[in-house]
Write a protein that holds these residues in place. Structure first.
Motif, mmCIF file in Angstrom:
data_model
loop_
_atom_site.group_PDB
_atom_site.id
_atom_site.type_symbol
_atom_site.label_atom_id
_atom_site.label_comp_id
_atom_site.label_asym_id
_atom_site.label_seq_id
_atom_site.Cartn_x
_atom_site.Cartn_y
_atom_site.Cartn_z
ATOM 1 N N GLY A 239 0.811 -1.213 0.000
ATOM 2 C CA GLY A 239 0.000 0.000 0.000
ATOM 3 C C GLY A 239 0.841 1.258 0.000
ATOM 4 N N ILE A 240 1.927 1.254 0.783
ATOM 5 C CA ILE A 240 2.829 2.416 0.820
ATOM 6 C C ILE A 240 3.410 2.673 -0.562
ATOM 7 C CG2 ILE A 240 5.077 3.192 1.694
ATOM 8 C CD1 ILE A 240 4.310 1.742 4.355
ATOM 9 N N TYR A 241 3.854 1.624 -1.247
ATOM 10 C CA TYR A 241 4.432 1.794 -2.580
ATOM 11 C C TYR A 241 3.395 2.270 -3.589
ATOM 12 C CZ TYR A 241 9.176 0.156 -1.814
ATOM 13 O OH TYR A 241 10.487 0.067 -1.419
ATOM 14 N N CYS A 242 2.207 1.678 -3.545
ATOM 15 C CA CYS A 242 1.166 2.074 -4.499
ATOM 16 C C CYS A 242 0.669 3.492 -4.214
ATOM 17 C CB CYS A 242 -0.003 1.088 -4.443
ATOM 18 S SG CYS A 242 0.387 -0.557 -5.067
ATOM 19 N N GLY A 243 0.471 3.806 -2.939
ATOM 20 C CA GLY A 243 0.017 5.140 -2.583
ATOM 21 C C GLY A 243 1.019 6.199 -2.974
ATOM 22 N N ARG A 244 2.286 5.925 -2.749
ATOM 23 C CA ARG A 244 3.330 6.888 -3.102
ATOM 24 C C ARG A 244 3.429 7.068 -4.610
ATOM 25 N NH1 ARG A 244 9.050 7.209 -3.640
ATOM 26 N NH2 ARG A 244 9.851 9.135 -2.684
ATOM 27 N N ALA A 245 3.038 6.033 -5.368
ATOM 28 C CA ALA A 245 3.007 6.134 -6.832
ATOM 29 C C ALA A 245 1.744 6.835 -7.328
ATOM 30 C CB ALA A 245 3.103 4.740 -7.449
ATOM 31 N N ARG A 246 0.943 7.330 -6.380
ATOM 32 C CA ARG A 246 -0.291 8.070 -6.677
ATOM 33 C C ARG A 246 -1.343 7.208 -7.370
ATOM 34 N NH1 ARG A 246 1.393 14.390 -7.626
ATOM 35 N NH2 ARG A 246 2.726 14.500 -5.784
ATOM 36 N N LEU A 247 -1.327 5.942 -7.031
ATOM 37 C CA LEU A 247 -2.402 5.061 -7.478
ATOM 38 C C LEU A 247 -3.503 5.098 -6.428
ATOM 39 C CD1 LEU A 247 -0.316 1.959 -8.625
ATOM 40 C CD2 LEU A 247 -1.317 3.725 -10.083
ATOM 41 N N LYS A 248 -4.739 5.079 -6.882
ATOM 42 C CA LYS A 248 -5.863 5.026 -5.953
ATOM 43 C C LYS A 248 -5.895 3.618 -5.368
ATOM 44 C CE LYS A 248 -10.790 5.980 -5.440
ATOM 45 N NZ LYS A 248 -12.077 6.239 -6.121
ATOM 46 N N THR A 249 -5.601 3.505 -4.077
ATOM 47 C CA THR A 249 -5.322 2.210 -3.470
ATOM 48 C C THR A 249 -6.233 1.947 -2.280
ATOM 49 O OG1 THR A 249 -2.989 2.454 -4.116
ATOM 50 C CG2 THR A 249 -3.501 0.793 -2.444
ATOM 51 N N LEU A 250 -6.709 0.703 -2.206
ATOM 52 C CA LEU A 250 -7.565 0.268 -1.101
ATOM 53 C C LEU A 250 -6.981 -0.980 -0.458
ATOM 54 C CD1 LEU A 250 -10.299 0.270 0.514
ATOM 55 C CD2 LEU A 250 -11.209 -1.173 -1.328
ATOM 56 N N ILE A 251 -6.919 -0.989 0.874
ATOM 57 C CA ILE A 251 -6.541 -2.184 1.617
ATOM 58 C C ILE A 251 -7.777 -2.714 2.337
ATOM 59 C CG2 ILE A 251 -5.210 -3.087 3.565
ATOM 60 C CD1 ILE A 251 -2.945 -1.248 2.813
ATOM 61 N N LEU A 252 -8.080 -3.986 2.102
ATOM 62 C CA LEU A 252 -9.193 -4.663 2.762
ATOM 63 C C LEU A 252 -8.624 -5.592 3.831
ATOM 64 C CD1 LEU A 252 -11.304 -5.626 -0.390
ATOM 65 C CD2 LEU A 252 -11.749 -3.746 1.195
ATOM 66 N N GLU A 253 -9.052 -5.408 5.065
ATOM 67 C CA GLU A 253 -8.582 -6.238 6.179
ATOM 68 C C GLU A 253 -9.784 -6.669 7.006
ATOM 69 O OE1 GLU A 253 -7.171 -8.447 8.806
ATOM 70 O OE2 GLU A 253 -5.705 -7.699 7.362
ATOM 71 N N LYS A 254 -9.916 -7.973 7.224
ATOM 72 C CA LYS A 254 -11.127 -8.469 7.877
ATOM 73 C C LYS A 254 -11.079 -8.408 9.396
ATOM 74 C CE LYS A 254 -9.853 -13.375 7.879
ATOM 75 N NZ LYS A 254 -10.266 -14.723 7.440
ATOM 76 N N SER A 255 -9.875 -8.303 9.990
ATOM 77 C CA SER A 255 -9.830 -8.338 11.460
ATOM 78 C C SER A 255 -9.011 -7.216 12.065
ATOM 79 C CB SER A 255 -9.305 -9.698 11.930
ATOM 80 O OG SER A 255 -8.054 -9.984 11.351
#
Length: 408
Positions: free
Chosen positions: A23-39
């Motif tokens: 997520g850090i790499y994708c966000g820094r590349a200015r990609l619209k990024t979502l992390i899904l975490e169930k717990s």
């Protein structure tokens, strides 16, 4: 119920060390990024009381502290978080989807970093005592509740022995069931030496769990000697299982290739066999499962997703050129012959713009584009009309042969 549709560049399944790093790499590349975490954001690392081998923290850190920093950094780069379970994944070439109970997320790339769940023994009555009834998987979570008590640890790997030593800070006695012969463990030698010298730790060798017993709450673990089959009843207040993990890959079954144990198979770029789907961390078939290796996987997967999306956009918008004539120069910047042809290609581009679009693809930096075109040789010229290759030239590339493309 009709599901809401939301669109992202990248959807990351799992918010542990690998997912957060991706997520850090994708966000820094200015990609619209979502992390899904169930717990729990941070994953299984948050259950580790002390991490001493992660670089940059000479005094060590708790898993919760370290993962908190990862989480903060991902949010700094604009990564969105949703606490929900993933129900299904689809992977069409032009569009991928990740479905939760209420929402379908459409995206260009998926990174699977869903980690694993603790393995259980399968012994009799085990399901009656899981979690709050005597069987635990987290020493950090439940150690304080066992102050002054007797607990058992099942396993002899790094997690089992290190968490067992942590339990000795609270419990009066920590009994460790080890399936190997006397003195043999699966943990590192430093942990083994410390554990054997710990006066609060007691080892029962050549044993596995036969059954768990108790009325409403666990009070006895029955061990079976693997050599004599003799049963030994051991009175305990709690039992901690540290015998490995099972990858959370059920939703990917039939979509990406896995080994027989359910771990996802990836290459050195964290690519699965499906273009645009990457995997990172403990879901992968790998030699070492640690926070440090999960971070490396996540970095590669995040960078790979960025490159994949970028190459897809170049392919769609420039190379296919909406069906209009397109010339692609496949070259390698490290190759002298390829470099010599650049002025010829640029002169052709200037002479025929906007009649034809010319795209220069450095296969050293963007091998995925060459793979999409199915061309291995460099230098090469591909001429496309209506989105399909009409001609490929890999020899005698010159002004005459380039001009001949347009008259063919």
């Amino acid at each position: 119920m009709e599901k809401k549709i939301e669109r992202y560049d990248v959807v990351i399944i799992g918010g542990g060390a690998a997912g957060l790093t991706a997520g850090i790499y994708c966000g820094r590349a200015r990609l619209k990024t979502l992390i899904l975490e169930k717990s729990l954001v941070g994953g299984l690392a948050t259950y580790t009381n002390e991490i001493e081998n992660y670089p940059g923290f000479p005094e060590g850190a708790t898993g919760t502290e370290l993962m908190g920093l990862f989480h903060k950094q991902a949010k700094k780069f604009g990564v969105d978080f949703k606490m929900t379970d993933v129900k299904a994944v689809t992977a069409a070439e032009d569009k991928k989807t990740v479905e939760t109970f209420r929402t379908t997320y459409e995206c260009k790339a998926i990174i699977v970093a869903s980690g694993g769940k603790p393995r259980v023994t399968g012994a009799a009555n085990e399901e009656l005592f899981l979690y709050d009834k005597g069987i635990s998987f987290c020493a950090t979570c439940d150690a304080a509740a066992n102050t002054g008590k007797t607990v058992m640890v099942i396993g002899s790997g790094d997690a089992a022995i290190e968490e067992g030593m942590f339990l000795t800070k609270f419990a009066d006695k920590v009994i460790v069931s080890v399936m190997h012969d006397h003195g043999k463990m699966d943990c590192n030698e430093i942990a083994k030496k410390q554990a054997l010298e710990n006066p609060k730790m007691e080892f029962i060798w050549n044993t596995v769990v036969d059954s768990f017993e108790g009325e409403g709450h666990l009070d006895t673990v029955v061990l079976k000697n693997m050599k004599t089959n003799e049963l030994q009843s051991v009175k305990v207040d709690s039992c901690f299982l540290f015998i490995g993990y099972i990858p959370n890959t059920e939703i990917l079954s039939g979509i990406v290739e896995m080994n027989r144990n359910g771990y996802i198979l990836v290459n050195e770029k964290m690519e699965t066999n499906v273009p645009g789907i990457f995997a990172a961390g403990d879901v992968c078939d790998k030699f070492l499962k640690q926070v440090a290796t999960a971070v490396g996987d996540g970095a590669i997967a995040g960078y790979g997703a960025e490159k994949y999306i970028s190459e897809c956009e170049v392919y769609e918008n420039q190379i296919l050129n909406h069906g209009r004539p397109s010339v692609v120069y496949l070259w390698n910047a490290t190759d002298a012959d390829c470099r010599k042809l650049l002025p010829v290609i640029e002169q052709f581009e200037q002479s025929h713009s906007p009649e034809v679009r010319v795209t220069k693809v450095d296969v050293y930096k963007s091998p995925g584009l060459a793979a999409k075109l199915g061309i291995d040789a460099v230098p090469s010229i591909a001429y496309l009309v209506d989105g399909s290759i009409q001609t490929v030239i890999s020899e005698n590339i010159n002004e005459h042969s380039l001009n001949g493309l347009l008259s063919s």
